[in-house]
Design a protein around this motif. Structure first.
Motif, PDB file in Angstrom:
ATOM      1  N   UNK A  33       1.350  -1.444  -0.024  1.00  0.00           N
ATOM      2  CA  UNK A  33       0.254   0.400   0.271  1.00  0.00           C
ATOM      3  C   UNK A  33       0.694   1.287   0.153  1.00  0.00           C
ATOM      4  N   UNK A  34       0.772   2.617  -1.398  1.00  0.00           N
ATOM      5  CA  UNK A  34       1.306   3.685  -1.247  1.00  0.00           C
ATOM      6  C   UNK A  34       0.102   4.431  -0.708  1.00  0.00           C
ATOM      7  N   UNK A  35       1.012   6.085  -0.342  1.00  0.00           N
ATOM      8  CA  UNK A  35       0.238   6.874  -0.116  1.00  0.00           C
ATOM      9  C   UNK A  35       0.026   8.139  -1.206  1.00  0.00           C
ATOM     10  N   UNK A  36       0.029   8.804  -1.167  1.00  0.00           N
ATOM     11  CA  UNK A  36       0.509  10.446  -1.863  1.00  0.00           C
ATOM     12  C   UNK A  36      -0.582  11.166  -2.142  1.00  0.00           C
ATOM     13  N   UNK A  37      -0.401  12.235  -0.513  1.00  0.00           N
ATOM     14  CA  UNK A  37      -0.855  13.634   0.098  1.00  0.00           C
ATOM     15  C   UNK A  37      -0.063  14.658  -1.216  1.00  0.00           C
ATOM     16  N   UNK A  38      -1.132  15.519  -1.118  1.00  0.00           N
ATOM     17  CA  UNK A  38      -0.884  16.785  -1.878  1.00  0.00           C
ATOM     18  C   UNK A  38       0.293  17.631  -1.285  1.00  0.00           C
ATOM     19  N   UNK A  39       1.481  17.344  -2.233  1.00  0.00           N
ATOM     20  CA  UNK A  39       2.462  18.325  -1.584  1.00  0.00           C
ATOM     21  C   UNK A  39       3.347  17.720  -1.431  1.00  0.00           C
ATOM     22  N   UNK A  40       3.187  16.324  -1.477  1.00  0.00           N
ATOM     23  CA  UNK A  40       4.245  14.895  -0.604  1.00  0.00           C
ATOM     24  C   UNK A  40       4.374  13.833  -1.740  1.00  0.00           C
ATOM     25  N   UNK A  41       5.789  13.349  -1.863  1.00  0.00           N
ATOM     26  CA  UNK A  41       5.952  12.842  -2.729  1.00  0.00           C
ATOM     27  C   UNK A  41       5.161  11.147  -2.071  1.00  0.00           C
ATOM     28  N   UNK A  42       4.992  10.435  -3.419  1.00  0.00           N
ATOM     29  CA  UNK A  42       5.038   9.164  -2.931  1.00  0.00           C
ATOM     30  C   UNK A  42       4.882   8.229  -1.402  1.00  0.00           C
ATOM     31  N   UNK A  43       4.991   7.709  -0.598  1.00  0.00           N
ATOM     32  CA  UNK A  43       5.205   6.749   0.421  1.00  0.00           C
ATOM     33  C   UNK A  43       4.964   5.020   0.477  1.00  0.00           C
ATOM     34  N   UNK A  44       5.518   4.247   0.802  1.00  0.00           N
ATOM     35  CA  UNK A  44       5.287   2.965   1.260  1.00  0.00           C
ATOM     36  C   UNK A  44       4.375   3.261   3.000  1.00  0.00           C
ATOM     37  N   UNK A  45       3.453   2.781   2.872  1.00  0.00           N
ATOM     38  CA  UNK A  45       2.119   2.879   4.201  1.00  0.00           C
ATOM     39  C   UNK A  45       2.526   1.216   4.574  1.00  0.00           C
ATOM     40  N   UNK A  46       2.269   0.030   3.754  1.00  0.00           N
ATOM     41  CA  UNK A  46       2.686  -0.618   5.109  1.00  0.00           C
ATOM     42  C   UNK A  46       3.153  -2.372   3.108  1.00  0.00           C
ATOM     43  N   UNK A  47       3.854  -3.021   3.454  1.00  0.00           N
ATOM     44  CA  UNK A  47       3.500  -3.883   2.665  1.00  0.00           C
ATOM     45  C   UNK A  47       3.866  -5.247   3.889  1.00  0.00           C
ATOM     46  N   UNK A  48       3.222  -7.054   2.610  1.00  0.00           N
ATOM     47  CA  UNK A  48       2.819  -8.058   2.870  1.00  0.00           C
ATOM     48  C   UNK A  48       4.158  -8.909   1.949  1.00  0.00           C
ATOM     49  N   UNK A  49       5.200  -9.462   2.384  1.00  0.00           N
ATOM     50  CA  UNK A  49       5.462 -10.944   1.365  1.00  0.00           C
ATOM     51  C   UNK A  49       4.474 -11.479   1.181  1.00  0.00           C
ATOM     52  N   UNK A  50       5.252 -12.246  -0.280  1.00  0.00           N
ATOM     53  CA  UNK A  50       3.693 -13.148  -0.978  1.00  0.00           C
ATOM     54  C   UNK A  50       3.929 -14.160   0.151  1.00  0.00           C
ATOM     55  N   UNK A  81       5.501 -11.861   6.710  1.00  0.00           N
ATOM     56  CA  UNK A  81       6.480 -10.856   6.888  1.00  0.00           C
ATOM     57  C   UNK A  81       6.228  -9.347   6.117  1.00  0.00           C
ATOM     58  N   UNK A  82       6.193  -8.532   7.022  1.00  0.00           N
ATOM     59  CA  UNK A  82       5.316  -7.256   7.088  1.00  0.00           C
ATOM     60  C   UNK A  82       6.399  -6.285   6.940  1.00  0.00           C
ATOM     61  N   UNK A  83       5.970  -5.097   6.448  1.00  0.00           N
ATOM     62  CA  UNK A  83       6.861  -3.698   6.950  1.00  0.00           C
ATOM     63  C   UNK A  83       6.081  -2.503   7.068  1.00  0.00           C
ATOM     64  N   UNK A  84       5.510  -1.479   7.986  1.00  0.00           N
ATOM     65  CA  UNK A  84       4.174  -0.401   7.686  1.00  0.00           C
ATOM     66  C   UNK A  84       6.225   0.337   8.456  1.00  0.00           C
ATOM     67  N   UNK A  85       5.700   1.310   7.676  1.00  0.00           N
ATOM     68  CA  UNK A  85       5.983   3.091   8.701  1.00  0.00           C
ATOM     69  C   UNK A  85       5.447   3.748   9.348  1.00  0.00           C
ATOM     70  N   UNK A  86       6.777   3.631  10.213  1.00  0.00           N
ATOM     71  CA  UNK A  86       6.505   4.479  11.466  1.00  0.00           C
ATOM     72  C   UNK A  86       5.353   4.978  12.432  1.00  0.00           C
ATOM     73  N   UNK A  87       4.662   6.038  11.074  1.00  0.00           N
ATOM     74  CA  UNK A  87       3.986   6.965  11.155  1.00  0.00           C
ATOM     75  C   UNK A  87       2.043   5.672  11.385  1.00  0.00           C
ATOM     76  N   UNK A  88       2.335   4.929  10.821  1.00  0.00           N
ATOM     77  CA  UNK A  88       1.196   4.335  10.517  1.00  0.00           C
ATOM     78  C   UNK A  88       1.594   2.731  12.036  1.00  0.00           C
ATOM     79  N   UNK A  89       2.952   2.447  11.983  1.00  0.00           N
ATOM     80  CA  UNK A  89       3.011   0.859  13.057  1.00  0.00           C
ATOM     81  C   UNK A  89       1.870   1.577  13.822  1.00  0.00           C
ATOM     82  N   UNK A  90       0.723   0.648  14.555  1.00  0.00           N
ATOM     83  CA  UNK A  90       0.413   0.143  15.752  1.00  0.00           C
ATOM     84  C   UNK A  90      -0.930   0.367  15.693  1.00  0.00           C
ATOM     85  N   UNK A  91      -1.078   0.534  14.662  1.00  0.00           N
ATOM     86  CA  UNK A  91      -2.481   1.457  13.929  1.00  0.00           C
ATOM     87  C   UNK A  91      -2.767   1.213  12.462  1.00  0.00           C
ATOM     88  N   UNK A  92      -2.296   0.950  11.530  1.00  0.00           N
ATOM     89  CA  UNK A  92      -2.691  -0.193  10.332  1.00  0.00           C
ATOM     90  C   UNK A  92      -2.087  -1.619  10.645  1.00  0.00           C
TER      91      UNK A  92
END
Length: 122
Positions: free
Chosen positions: A35-52, A56-67
């Protein structure tokens, strides 16, 4: 490859949404669904990812514990459960895939879908 996102909307701060991404045309074997997100005036960032494998998962620090990211391979569907939403989560959310493993530097390797808008009011 087709990627179609849904589930976004307008929600008050503290609320929840569940995003879905249905894919077709590729098995995505050995790819991390992302999952990526892009806000106005900001670049695209990786929000969360899950391996095949789903192990294994990855979360951006800003969403850890919430998403929480999950997927149903049988239904070719990727999910993002978003809880305790904050105004800074407001963005266009899109899914895509890149080679494993899940990490912050993933990029989208396939054609982008239309995305789903998430707007969080304060």
């Amino acid at each position: 490859v087709y990627l179609v996102e849904s589930g976004g909307g307008l929600v008050q701060a503290g609320g929840s949404l569940r995003l879905s991404c249905v894919s077709s045309g590729h098995t995505f074997s050995n790819y991390a669904m992302t999952w990526f997100r892009e806000a106005p005036g900001k670049g695209r960032e990786v929000v969360a990812a899950i391996s095949w494998s789903g192990n294994s998962t990855y979360y951006a620090d800003s969403v850890k514990g919430r998403f929480t990211i999950s997927k149903d391979n049988a239904k070719s569907t990727l999910f993002l459960q978003m809880n305790d939403l904050k105004p800074e989560d407001t963005a266009m959310y899109r899914c895509n895939a890149d080679r494993d493993p899940p990490r912050s530097t993933l990029v989208g390797r396939f054609a982008w879908g239309p995305g789903t808008q998430v707007t969080v009011s304060s």
